[in-house]
Design an enzyme around this catalytic site. Structure first.
Site, short mmCIF file in Angstrom:
data_model
loop_
_atom_site.label_atom_id
_atom_site.label_comp_id
_atom_site.label_asym_id
_atom_site.label_seq_id
_atom_site.Cartn_x
_atom_site.Cartn_y
_atom_site.Cartn_z
N LYS A 13 1.23 -5.34 13.11
CA LYS A 13 2.38 -5.99 13.78
C LYS A 13 2.19 -6.06 15.29
CE LYS A 13 5.68 -3.20 12.42
NZ LYS A 13 4.96 -2.23 11.57
N ARG A 88 14.73 -2.01 11.32
CA ARG A 88 13.99 -1.26 10.31
C ARG A 88 14.87 -0.89 9.13
NH1 ARG A 88 9.66 0.82 13.84
NH2 ARG A 88 8.22 2.05 12.63
N ARG A 127 -6.96 4.38 13.82
CA ARG A 127 -6.37 3.63 14.94
C ARG A 127 -6.40 4.47 16.22
NH1 ARG A 127 -0.49 1.04 14.06
NH2 ARG A 127 0.21 3.16 13.58
N ARG A 162 -2.27 8.34 18.33
CA ARG A 162 -0.84 8.66 18.32
C ARG A 162 -0.62 9.93 17.52
NH1 ARG A 162 2.28 3.29 16.44
NH2 ARG A 162 3.45 4.91 15.39
N ARG A 174 6.37 8.02 6.69
CA ARG A 174 6.74 6.76 7.33
C ARG A 174 6.60 5.60 6.35
NH1 ARG A 174 2.55 7.52 11.56
NH2 ARG A 174 2.85 5.39 12.23
#
Ligand code: AMP
Length: 222
Positions: A13, A88, A127, A162, A174
């Site tokens: 995203k 969300r 990531r 992160r 999540r």
């Protein structure tokens, strides 16, 4: 113009929103990035939000919604916005519709990114993001590594992982929250006739860059 990016964590995203933003002048508004900036600066908002984020939980609407409204009302988003990470939940989507309607606006397009779950988990674990809040370029150690290990190609700052990407427990939580609370928004926006679903996957050789460029073309033709 108001665009919403929908899709589970790791579908790209942020990458897609970033490219659309660069080419259209629409401002990318990532609620996750705003929270992370506040956590780094140890603001009251950051300290409060981190109690939830560190565990992989959603930050309560009492904190999140006013923060989004403040940004929506600011000068920087007057030409339009790409919301990345908000709404969300159905409650947030309904609140957003109301907030926009009060300002004579509406959601124009919802981009829903889908990626196979095993690919998502692999992507989140590999990531890395630029630690410079003004840059925030995202890399992937396997598919899109930086030229120099640990350093951002664009601005030379350090790349970091992160905190909520580094442990599988938080990632799974999540994703579970996404399935239970965010995925119903696909139907909500489909019914409104503004949903555009795009598969992003290495298996079909279609990554975020290409999706973004198709969307930009459509926006510019309109
Ligand atoms: P993201 O960078 O979008 O993955 O967001 C990181 C974390 O920030 C999420 O796991 C949530 O804890 C929190 N967060 C971001 N956006 C929202 C939102 N719209 N509502 C509640 N919590 C959010």
């Amino acid at each position: 113009m108001v665009i919403i990016m929908l899709g589970a964590q790791g579908t790209g995203k942020g990458t897609v929103a970033g490219i659309i933003s660069e080419h259209t002048g629409l401002v990318q508004l990532s609620t996750g990035d705003i929270f992370r900036k506040n956590i780094k600066e140890q603001t009251q908002l950051g300290i409060e939000a981190n109690k939830y984020i560190a565990k992989g939980d959603l930050v309560p609407d009492e904190i999140t919604v006013p923060m989004v409204v403040e940004y929506l009302d600011s000068e920087i988003v007057k030409n339009g916005v790409i919301l990345d990470g908000f709404p969300r939940s159905l409650a947030q989507a309904e609140k957003l519709d109301k907030i926009l309607a009060e300002r004579g606006k509406k959601v124009d397009l919802v981009v829903n990114l889908t990626t196979p779950r095993d690919e998502i988990i692999d992507r989140i674990l590999t990531r890395r993001v630029c630690s410079n809040p003004k840059c925030k370029t995202t890399y992937n150690l396997k598919m899109h590594p930086p030229i120099k290990e640990g350093i951002c190609d664009k601005c030379g700052s350090e790349l970091i992982q992160r905190e909520d990407d580094s442990n599988e427990e938080s990632i799974n939580k999540r994703l579970e929250i996404y399935d239970n609370q965010t995925a119903p928004l696909v139907e909500y926006y489909r019914k409104k006739g503004i949903l555009r679903t795009e598969e992003v996957s290495i298996r079909i050789n279609r990554m975020g860059k290409q999706v973004a460029s198709d969307i930009i073309k459509d926006i510019q033709e309109k």
